[in-house]
Scaffold this motif. Sequence first.
Motif, PDB file in Angstrom:
ATOM      1  N   SER A 187      -0.228 -16.323   1.567  1.00  0.00           N
ATOM      2  CA  SER A 187      -0.894 -15.209   2.166  1.00  0.00           C
ATOM      3  C   SER A 187       0.017 -14.792   3.470  1.00  0.00           C
ATOM      4  CB  SER A 187      -2.171 -15.822   2.663  1.00  0.00           C
ATOM      5  OG  SER A 187      -2.278 -16.680   3.787  1.00  0.00           O
ATOM      6  N   MET A 188       0.520 -15.314   3.994  1.00  0.00           N
ATOM      7  CA  MET A 188       1.332 -14.863   5.246  1.00  0.00           C
ATOM      8  C   MET A 188       2.266 -14.041   5.157  1.00  0.00           C
ATOM      9  SD  MET A 188       2.228 -18.573   7.120  1.00  0.00           S
ATOM     10  CE  MET A 188       3.452 -18.025   8.166  1.00  0.00           C
ATOM     11  N   PHE A 189       2.779 -13.749   3.809  1.00  0.00           N
ATOM     12  CA  PHE A 189       3.905 -12.939   3.221  1.00  0.00           C
ATOM     13  C   PHE A 189       3.305 -11.645   2.480  1.00  0.00           C
ATOM     14  CE2 PHE A 189       5.748 -17.194   3.060  1.00  0.00           C
ATOM     15  CZ  PHE A 189       6.249 -17.292   4.241  1.00  0.00           C
ATOM     16  N   LYS A 190       1.924 -11.577   2.525  1.00  0.00           N
ATOM     17  CA  LYS A 190       1.455 -10.274   1.665  1.00  0.00           C
ATOM     18  C   LYS A 190       1.597  -9.204   2.734  1.00  0.00           C
ATOM     19  CE  LYS A 190      -2.200 -12.996  -1.004  1.00  0.00           C
ATOM     20  NZ  LYS A 190      -3.623 -12.778  -1.229  1.00  0.00           N
ATOM     21  N   VAL A 191       1.935  -7.975   2.229  1.00  0.00           N
ATOM     22  CA  VAL A 191       1.962  -7.056   2.964  1.00  0.00           C
ATOM     23  C   VAL A 191       1.043  -5.745   2.437  1.00  0.00           C
ATOM     24  CG1 VAL A 191       4.729  -7.087   3.063  1.00  0.00           C
ATOM     25  CG2 VAL A 191       3.733  -5.938   1.113  1.00  0.00           C
ATOM     26  N   SER A 192       0.866  -4.856   3.462  1.00  0.00           N
ATOM     27  CA  SER A 192      -0.146  -3.714   3.176  1.00  0.00           C
ATOM     28  C   SER A 192       0.337  -2.787   2.098  1.00  0.00           C
ATOM     29  CB  SER A 192      -0.234  -3.016   4.362  1.00  0.00           C
ATOM     30  OG  SER A 192       0.813  -2.296   4.905  1.00  0.00           O
ATOM     31  N   PRO A 193      -0.332  -1.931   1.469  1.00  0.00           N
ATOM     32  CA  PRO A 193       0.283  -1.002   0.612  1.00  0.00           C
ATOM     33  C   PRO A 193       1.283   0.184   1.069  1.00  0.00           C
ATOM     34  CG  PRO A 193      -2.058  -1.169   0.330  1.00  0.00           C
ATOM     35  CD  PRO A 193      -1.738  -1.969   1.562  1.00  0.00           C
ATOM     36  N   LEU A 194       1.062   0.254   2.484  1.00  0.00           N
ATOM     37  CA  LEU A 194       1.891   1.351   3.290  1.00  0.00           C
ATOM     38  C   LEU A 194       3.437   0.662   3.175  1.00  0.00           C
ATOM     39  CD1 LEU A 194       2.685   3.956   4.476  1.00  0.00           C
ATOM     40  CD2 LEU A 194       1.747   3.240   6.694  1.00  0.00           C
ATOM     41  N   THR A 195       3.165  -0.670   3.630  1.00  0.00           N
ATOM     42  CA  THR A 195       4.497  -1.496   4.149  1.00  0.00           C
ATOM     43  C   THR A 195       5.230  -1.593   2.708  1.00  0.00           C
ATOM     44  OG1 THR A 195       3.669  -2.874   5.688  1.00  0.00           O
ATOM     45  CG2 THR A 195       5.384  -3.625   4.736  1.00  0.00           C
ATOM     46  N   ALA A 196       4.308  -1.681   1.700  1.00  0.00           N
ATOM     47  CA  ALA A 196       5.202  -1.997   0.271  1.00  0.00           C
ATOM     48  C   ALA A 196       5.756  -0.602  -0.143  1.00  0.00           C
ATOM     49  CB  ALA A 196       4.141  -2.299  -0.950  1.00  0.00           C
ATOM     50  N   PHE A 197       5.232   0.322   0.124  1.00  0.00           N
ATOM     51  CA  PHE A 197       5.698   1.765  -0.386  1.00  0.00           C
ATOM     52  C   PHE A 197       7.221   1.996   0.490  1.00  0.00           C
ATOM     53  CE2 PHE A 197       6.122   6.210   0.871  1.00  0.00           C
ATOM     54  CZ  PHE A 197       6.314   6.842  -0.376  1.00  0.00           C
ATOM     55  N   LEU A 198       6.943   1.688   1.815  1.00  0.00           N
ATOM     56  CA  LEU A 198       8.309   1.906   2.675  1.00  0.00           C
ATOM     57  C   LEU A 198       9.294   0.911   2.208  1.00  0.00           C
ATOM     58  CD1 LEU A 198       6.584   2.139   6.333  1.00  0.00           C
ATOM     59  CD2 LEU A 198       7.531   3.830   5.115  1.00  0.00           C
ATOM     60  N   ILE A 199       9.119  -0.336   1.762  1.00  0.00           N
ATOM     61  CA  ILE A 199      10.112  -1.212   1.104  1.00  0.00           C
ATOM     62  C   ILE A 199      10.595  -0.573  -0.191  1.00  0.00           C
ATOM     63  CG2 ILE A 199      10.421  -3.389   0.024  1.00  0.00           C
ATOM     64  CD1 ILE A 199       8.163  -4.612   1.797  1.00  0.00           C
ATOM     65  N   PHE A 200       9.713  -0.366  -1.011  1.00  0.00           N
ATOM     66  CA  PHE A 200      10.192   0.503  -2.165  1.00  0.00           C
ATOM     67  C   PHE A 200      11.072   1.843  -1.879  1.00  0.00           C
ATOM     68  CE2 PHE A 200       9.689   3.640  -5.594  1.00  0.00           C
ATOM     69  CZ  PHE A 200      10.073   3.236  -6.702  1.00  0.00           C
ATOM     70  N   THR A 201      10.593   2.595  -0.965  1.00  0.00           N
ATOM     71  CA  THR A 201      11.550   3.682  -0.585  1.00  0.00           C
ATOM     72  C   THR A 201      12.835   3.417  -0.345  1.00  0.00           C
ATOM     73  OG1 THR A 201       9.442   5.066  -0.302  1.00  0.00           O
ATOM     74  CG2 THR A 201      11.592   5.792   0.823  1.00  0.00           C
ATOM     75  N   THR A 202      13.084   2.392   0.704  1.00  0.00           N
ATOM     76  CA  THR A 202      14.032   2.069   1.130  1.00  0.00           C
ATOM     77  C   THR A 202      15.232   1.472   0.130  1.00  0.00           C
ATOM     78  OG1 THR A 202      13.174   1.541   3.442  1.00  0.00           O
ATOM     79  CG2 THR A 202      15.151   0.484   2.811  1.00  0.00           C
TER      80      THR A 202
END
Length: 578
Positions: free
Chosen positions: A551-566
Amino acid sequence: MNSSLTLALSTGLTAIDYTVFLVYLVVVASYGYWIYSKKKREETSTTDFFLAEGSLTWWAIGASLIASNISAEQFIGMSGSGFKVGIAVAAFEWIAAISLIVVGVFFMPIYLKNRIYTMPQFLTQRYNESVAMIMTIFWLFLYIFINLTSILFLGSLAISKLVGGDGSFHYVLIALALFATFITLGGMKVIGYTDVIQVVVLIFGGLATTYIALTMVSEQFGLGKDAIAGFGALLKEAPDHFRMMLWKPAPDADPVYVTKYLALPAAMYFGGQWVANLNYWGCNQYITQRALGADLETARKGLLFAGFLKLMMPIIVMLPGIAAFVLYQKGQLVGEMEKDGVVVADQAYSAILGFLPTGLRGLSVAALTAAIVASLAGKANSISTIFTLDIYKKYLDKDASEKKQVWIGRLFILFSMVIAIACTWKDSFNIEKGGFDFIQKYTGYVSPGIFAVFMLGMFWRRTTGAAAIAGVILGFLLSIFFNDIAPGLSQNNFLYTAYPNGKLTDDGAKIFEIPYLICMGWAFAFTVLAMVIISLFGPKDNPKAIDIDSSMFKVSPLTAFLIFTTLAILGALYARFW
């Protein structure tokens, strides 16, 4: 020399350039003082002074990370590497974007959950005081005698050549140190928010330099003042400079290609490049300190924002070097690039700056100064933080008040700057193979051991304190072995990544030269192996192990989108320049 380039070249700065530069200094200094004045009454807390706890926004964290990271070694050293090697040097910037994702998702939750303020504090909690003290000494020596001094030296050398020649070196040296000290004494909040201005100046000034470099190339080939056409000319005239992957050459390969390979071999992606980046961004007080005072979501967004900015950094710090290479090949910039008849690659950025028009030259010098000052300030603050919290408070004055610790931190900032000035005063700092390579190589002597200790300490419960001490020491010794001893072995040694450079020993055996990034990978692998073996002899249930869950490593939808874009942008870049 082409007549248009001859007319464009001028020495020193004009009154307009100095005005632009002065505006930058006044804005940064005034803004920094205003922030300091707002917090002056409350600023007796160590967490506020060293971490600006809870007050830095995601964009301030991201901008501060970039401003502190991009300094003279990037502007000067990476442009020099661009001149010599080409786009392959962008790996340091682009892999950093992935490393920042890894740090944000996996490292930062562990640091914040355990309320870590300094890296030695983490080592104390996870291992013991001995490990922390060894690493504290390592870090202080590394930060002061390698990082701080090289940033100050390279920056002073570059700016002195632009504003008045070599005779102004010492004046520039003192001015940079004083300005950085002024910013640093205000604490992390002043550094963080002034870094926002610094990174804006850095980006716009850097882009202006890149634009001029590309238009110079387009003019050279009769294409008019067209930056896009200039970039196209670079691709056509220097195709080998636009190869990300440099594979192991044959023994009779072109010496120029061999030199490139030795700097950035493709095999670095299997070890050394990741060790260098993950250690720098995830186990480095100088960097992680920006995010340690924020909440997890803010810290992650700040790290991802910094990663996005890293994707564009090669445009600013590398393309001018490649442009200088193409112009030099066409007989231009000879006077600017050569010293005593020898090409000095690290002069590429300064050579391009000399052709900037009035006003833009001042902006670009301001950008270079911003990068240098931000890095000096960030480095000095981290040096001060480690000394104050991990040496002074622990061993010299355990009852020191918060206010006294802040003042001790300020005094140590002054002390560190004096040491850095003394080390670079003679204008003879020995950086033979280029400033960027110098810092990367000598940081690499300690990176394998440090990263192994942190990685296993976070993610393997059985890692023991004895293994950590062995890892720190063994990582350093193995780095010395692979960098300085193994190259002297015979050509039949097991280091398949080694490249024979043709030199022979007395018994006729070839001498090998091993790329330092390969050395880092080997040192890290053997250090991890040794730490695992030692830890297996320890207790299965380690009371100092860190408790982690998914659970410590779960990310928010916005964070996931930023990771995917990068990752998508990075994938496209590698597909284009493979």
